[in-house]
Scaffold this active site. Structure first.
Site, PDB file in Angstrom:
ATOM      1  CG  HIS A 117       3.281  -0.823  -4.190  1.00 32.09           C
ATOM      2  ND1 HIS A 117       3.405  -1.837  -3.278  1.00 32.09           N
ATOM      3  CD2 HIS A 117       4.291  -1.006  -5.079  1.00 32.09           C
ATOM      4  CE1 HIS A 117       4.443  -2.594  -3.594  1.00 32.09           C
ATOM      5  NE2 HIS A 117       4.995  -2.125  -4.680  1.00 32.09           N
ATOM      6  CB  CYS A 170      10.483  -0.871  -3.269  1.00 29.85           C
ATOM      7  SG  CYS A 170      10.956  -2.427  -4.039  1.00 29.85           S
ATOM      8  CG  HIS A 186       7.252   0.107  -8.208  1.00 32.99           C
ATOM      9  ND1 HIS A 186       7.611   0.687  -7.008  1.00 32.99           N
ATOM     10  CD2 HIS A 186       7.009  -1.199  -7.930  1.00 32.99           C
ATOM     11  CE1 HIS A 186       7.588  -0.225  -6.062  1.00 32.99           C
ATOM     12  NE2 HIS A 186       7.220  -1.385  -6.585  1.00 32.99           N
ATOM     13  CG  HIS A 206       4.127  -5.066  -8.214  1.00 36.86           C
ATOM     14  ND1 HIS A 206       5.298  -5.733  -8.442  1.00 36.86           N
ATOM     15  CD2 HIS A 206       4.405  -4.123  -7.287  1.00 36.86           C
ATOM     16  CE1 HIS A 206       6.253  -5.225  -7.691  1.00 36.86           C
ATOM     17  NE2 HIS A 206       5.747  -4.228  -6.974  1.00 36.86           N
ATOM     18  CG  ASP A 256      -8.221  -4.288 -11.330  1.00 33.80           C
ATOM     19  OD1 ASP A 256      -6.990  -4.329 -11.538  1.00 33.80           O
ATOM     20  OD2 ASP A 256      -9.072  -4.575 -12.182  1.00 33.80           O
ATOM     21  CG  HIS A 257      -6.794  -0.985 -13.715  1.00 34.06           C
ATOM     22  ND1 HIS A 257      -6.859  -2.347 -13.603  1.00 34.06           N
ATOM     23  CD2 HIS A 257      -6.385  -0.735 -14.986  1.00 34.06           C
ATOM     24  CE1 HIS A 257      -6.514  -2.904 -14.761  1.00 34.06           C
ATOM     25  NE2 HIS A 257      -6.222  -1.960 -15.613  1.00 34.06           N
ATOM     26  CD  GLU A 288       5.395  -6.770  -4.380  1.00 33.30           C
ATOM     27  OE1 GLU A 288       4.637  -5.994  -3.776  1.00 33.30           O
ATOM     28  OE2 GLU A 288       6.579  -6.975  -4.035  1.00 33.30           O
TER      29      GLU A 288
HETATM   30 NI    NI Z   1       6.614  -3.057  -5.541  1.00 33.57          NI
END
Ligand code: NI
Length: 252
Positions: free
Chosen positions: A132, A151, A157, A159, A193-194, A240
């Site tokens: 995200h 961020c 990036h 998570h 997901d992914h 997160e």
């Molecule tokens: Ni983040």
């Protein structure tokens, strides 16, 4: 100094407790194929600690749980089981219960509140990987960088998120765990997901994908389908990182 505290004590044991161990020549401890599993009972007591600073010593809690466990042979994932353990805690003259929980695996726990003795909440944990970028629609890159720092790096990036879903099962649902897994897989995992949340997921087209907003989206995706499947959503928590999570309660 008088104050109220909640003391939590977790007692870990094999379940069932009465299995035979190591009786034959080729038995191994632990057995290669183990029919038992480890479970964790957590007893929460509430009250006013005395002059020692103790609300209650952990020794009688451990003793009460282990003595009770040796006598309980019915299903453990039930309100009857929790009521029985609560009665054993009362008989052992422990302070009033604030709650009981039972963890049967790292992803799978039950919660019982003595104020609602006919209700047993189930919490399952799921994982999904996603990328995200924190950015407010309509803001420039410089403005987003000022708000969100790294961020808001333009290419995003990732998570590894953990999603905890807590529901109240209904007796008419024969397999709560499988039902919950099916709904979460269909409604959340297939969407998030992914994926790159900003680019791939219409849910975040106009919504900054903060952990709070991700929890909100998961709540909104899950609540109605769970109800259709016979499960009442209690809350959704999205982690997160191991240190950061957000919880959103079910909508009333
Ligand atoms: Ni983040």
């Amino acid at each position: 100094m008088q104050f109220t505290a909640v003391l939590s004590r977790t007692v870990r044991m094999a379940w069932p407790t009465d299995r035979a161990e190591g009786s034959g020549l080729f038995d191994a401890l632990p057995p290669l194929v183990d029919p038992a599993r480890s479970v964790e009972w957590t007893v929460q007591c509430r009250g006013k600690p005395d002059h020692t600073g103790y609300l209650v010593s952990i020794t009688p809690i451990d003793a009460a749980v282990r003595a009770w466990a040796s006598t309980w042979h019915a299903a453990i994932e039930s309100t009857e089981c929790m009521r029985s353990l609560a009665a054993a805690c009362a008989a052992a003259e422990l302070p009033p219960l604030a709650g009981l929980s039972l963890r049967v695996s790292p992803q799978h726990a039950y919660y019982w509140d003595p104020a609602m003795p006919e209700r047993l909440q189930l919490q399952l944990s799921f994982e999904f990987a996603a990328s995200h970028r924190l950015a407010l629609p309509g803001c420039s890159d410089a403005e987003n960088q000022a708000l969100f720092g790294k961020c808001s790096n333009p290419n995003g990036h990732g998570h590894n998120y953990r999603l905890d879903v807590t529901v109240t099962p209904h007796p008419s649902v024969p397999n709560t765990v499988a039902t919950l897994e099916t709904v979460v897989d269909r409604e959340v995992m297939s969407r998030l997901d992914h994926k790159h949340l900003n680019l791939d997921c219409p849910e975040f087209a106009d919504l900054n994908p903060s952990v709070e907003h991700i929890a909100l989206v998961c709540r909104n995706l899950l609540q109605a389908p769970l109800r259709t499947a016979g499960l009442d959503l209690v809350s959704v928590t999205v982690w997160e990182t191991a240190k950061t999570c957000a919880t959103v309660q079910a909508a009333s």
